[in-house]
Design an enzyme around this catalytic site. Sequence first.
Site, PDB file in Angstrom:
ATOM      1  N   HIS A  63      41.635  43.880  32.119  1.00 27.75           N
ATOM      2  CA  HIS A  63      41.263  42.997  33.165  1.00 27.75           C
ATOM      3  C   HIS A  63      40.437  41.649  32.353  1.00 27.75           C
ATOM      4  O   HIS A  63      40.048  41.674  31.500  1.00 27.75           O
ATOM      5  CB  HIS A  63      40.275  43.864  33.282  1.00 27.75           C
ATOM      6  CG  HIS A  63      39.638  43.501  34.853  1.00 27.75           C
ATOM      7  ND1 HIS A  63      40.343  43.818  35.885  1.00 27.75           N
ATOM      8  CD2 HIS A  63      38.497  42.757  35.143  1.00 27.75           C
ATOM      9  CE1 HIS A  63      39.618  43.099  36.775  1.00 27.75           C
ATOM     10  NE2 HIS A  63      38.516  42.385  36.307  1.00 27.75           N
ATOM     11  N   SER A 101      40.839  38.585  39.181  1.00 30.55           N
ATOM     12  CA  SER A 101      39.770  39.777  39.320  1.00 30.55           C
ATOM     13  C   SER A 101      39.155  39.100  40.683  1.00 30.55           C
ATOM     14  O   SER A 101      39.425  39.272  41.855  1.00 30.55           O
ATOM     15  CB  SER A 101      38.611  40.004  38.133  1.00 30.55           C
ATOM     16  OG  SER A 101      37.269  40.933  38.486  1.00 30.55           O
ATOM     17  N   ASP A 161      44.644  47.565  31.788  1.00 26.99           N
ATOM     18  CA  ASP A 161      43.409  47.296  33.002  1.00 26.99           C
ATOM     19  C   ASP A 161      42.604  47.909  33.448  1.00 26.99           C
ATOM     20  O   ASP A 161      42.682  49.640  33.990  1.00 26.99           O
ATOM     21  CB  ASP A 161      43.719  46.553  34.372  1.00 26.99           C
ATOM     22  CG  ASP A 161      43.182  46.149  34.848  1.00 26.99           C
ATOM     23  OD1 ASP A 161      41.865  46.548  34.669  1.00 26.99           O
ATOM     24  OD2 ASP A 161      42.818  44.985  36.282  1.00 26.99           O
TER      25      ASP A 161
END
Length: 287
Positions: free
Chosen positions: A265, A102, A237
Amino acid sequence: MAERMVPVGDATLCVDTLGNPGDPAILLIAGAASSMDFWEPEFCAALAEAGRFVIRYDHRDTGRSTSYPTGQPGYTGVELTTDALGVLDGLGVDRAHFVGVSGGGGISQETAVMHPDRVASITLIATSPALARPDGAAPLPPPAERIQALFGAEQPATDWTDRAAAIDRVVSDLATFGGSATLSPAEARVLVERSYDRTTDFAASQTNHWILDNGPASDKTMADIAAPTLVLHGTEDPMFPLPHGEALAREIPGARLVPVPGAGHEHPPRQAWPIVVPAIIAHTGGQ
């Protein structure tokens, strides 16, 4: 693992290492508001056993690293990015393979174009293009509605100083961000409890990264990334749907996409390790 405190600029960062320092170095960069605890020790051990020198660290305002008053981060997104190089400097590592999740993937992309001599390769997990995209590139899909609701104004406030309430909230959030192959509630609770108990100021850790001034925009583009690039992206995700990973693989020259079935995610869940670990090992085989 060998934990130590490393001076980096005007901060002190908590750094952990595992493996032989003479082996190719892998720098694991956690996502926003995440301590190094989200890189589980068994995951790090699997990389070290394959002949890698594994480095993980607490970002500012997470874990045991320097903490700032809640709502008043004494740094910008620029410092979060340059901290990665500061960690390597503090360990005497000239060059490393960057593996970022991320926001850590954004740090990896930015470092690859600004300091290419320090970056042997990048592995981008659950992230999105962080630099200018090609002219005419199609817009990428927004986060799922459940993620938008999580960041919405209607979300009830959490007392981050209340250990039980804070842990419950983060465990719930992890489930919201996860996919069908995510951590079990029991696994997530163990991880979050460890992170909470290591963190100097959990309220700051859950607040300050989201309100940072990111500094001036880079003039670099996705096409300027020359480091060998592996993209590991969960098929479920909800924050950056799979087209974000596909865009990374398409817009970074020579990049390769490995979809991770069922992953959301998140830092790689255990169910994904049979895919993720061999892919990283193969990608980081050289200096």
